[in-house]
Design a protein around this motif. Structure first.
Motif, mmCIF file in Angstrom:
data_model
loop_
_atom_site.group_PDB
_atom_site.id
_atom_site.type_symbol
_atom_site.label_atom_id
_atom_site.label_comp_id
_atom_site.label_asym_id
_atom_site.label_seq_id
_atom_site.Cartn_x
_atom_site.Cartn_y
_atom_site.Cartn_z
ATOM 1 N N ILE A 1 3.034 -10.411 1.954
ATOM 2 C CA ILE A 1 4.000 -9.679 1.142
ATOM 3 C C ILE A 1 3.545 -9.743 -0.310
ATOM 4 O O ILE A 1 3.405 -10.811 -0.877
ATOM 5 C CB ILE A 1 5.418 -10.258 1.297
ATOM 6 N N ARG A 2 3.312 -8.569 -0.916
ATOM 7 C CA ARG A 2 2.844 -8.489 -2.291
ATOM 8 C C ARG A 2 3.958 -8.130 -3.257
ATOM 9 O O ARG A 2 3.852 -8.363 -4.448
ATOM 10 C CB ARG A 2 1.726 -7.456 -2.418
ATOM 11 N N TRP A 3 5.030 -7.517 -2.750
ATOM 12 C CA TRP A 3 6.146 -7.093 -3.598
ATOM 13 C C TRP A 3 7.376 -7.022 -2.717
ATOM 14 O O TRP A 3 7.300 -6.629 -1.560
ATOM 15 C CB TRP A 3 5.819 -5.727 -4.193
ATOM 16 N N ARG A 4 8.511 -7.432 -3.266
ATOM 17 C CA ARG A 4 9.760 -7.408 -2.507
ATOM 18 C C ARG A 4 10.878 -7.018 -3.461
ATOM 19 O O ARG A 4 10.908 -7.450 -4.611
ATOM 20 C CB ARG A 4 10.027 -8.786 -1.907
ATOM 21 N N PHE B 1 9.573 -3.977 1.157
ATOM 22 C CA PHE B 1 8.423 -4.874 1.023
ATOM 23 C C PHE B 1 7.146 -4.053 0.908
ATOM 24 O O PHE B 1 6.989 -3.042 1.581
ATOM 25 C CB PHE B 1 8.290 -5.782 2.252
ATOM 26 N N LEU B 2 6.231 -4.521 0.079
ATOM 27 C CA LEU B 2 4.875 -3.984 0.028
ATOM 28 C C LEU B 2 4.002 -5.051 0.671
ATOM 29 O O LEU B 2 3.951 -6.192 0.197
ATOM 30 C CB LEU B 2 4.435 -3.720 -1.418
ATOM 31 N N VAL B 3 3.337 -4.701 1.768
ATOM 32 C CA VAL B 3 2.567 -5.656 2.555
ATOM 33 C C VAL B 3 1.107 -5.216 2.551
ATOM 34 O O VAL B 3 0.805 -4.051 2.781
ATOM 35 C CB VAL B 3 3.102 -5.720 4.007
ATOM 36 N N ASP B 4 0.188 -6.163 2.274
ATOM 37 C CA ASP B 4 -1.234 -5.822 2.229
ATOM 38 C C ASP B 4 -1.829 -5.810 3.636
ATOM 39 O O ASP B 4 -1.146 -6.155 4.608
ATOM 40 C CB ASP B 4 -1.984 -6.752 1.276
ATOM 41 N N PRO B 5 -3.092 -5.392 3.786
ATOM 42 C CA PRO B 5 -3.712 -5.325 5.118
ATOM 43 C C PRO B 5 -3.790 -6.667 5.840
ATOM 44 O O PRO B 5 -3.884 -6.709 7.061
ATOM 45 C CB PRO B 5 -5.123 -4.792 4.833
#
Length: 101
Positions: free
Chosen positions: A44-47, A36-40
């Motif tokens: 979740i921005r990308w999975r 997962f790409l998680v923002d501040p």
């Protein structure tokens, strides 16, 4: 933990009933690894799951770049607004209550 100490802040390991958590973030398969790409703001921005294909890795790199740029811009704007606000508040003279005559 078998995760290196310097990497522990960026990892989550859970050994309890994780069904509600897994459902909330869309993990359907317990056997496959997920990234997962998680923002501040913890969105979740990308999975992705399973093996990454070349175009998926390229998309992830682009998403990281965009998120890093946006986060950096937001932080710079926030610091500028804070320092501007602090400078303004230093210029103001304290108000005095009217004297009783």
């Amino acid at each position: 933990s078998r995760t290196a100490e310097e990497m522990q802040a960026g990892h989550l390991m859970a050994f309890a009933n994780s069904e509600p958590f897994r459902e909330a973030i869309g993990i359907k398969n317990r056997v496959v690894g997920y990234a997962f790409l998680v923002d501040p703001e913890r969105r979740i921005r990308w999975r992705a799951a399973g093996y990454a294909l070349h175009h998926e890795m390229a998309f992830l790199a682009q998403a990281v770049e965009e998120l890093t740029t946006a986060t950096s811009s937001r932080a710079t704007s926030s610091r500028a607004a804070t320092s501007s606000s602090a400078a303004t508040s230093r210029k103001r003279k304290p108000s005095r209550a009217p004297s009783k005559a």
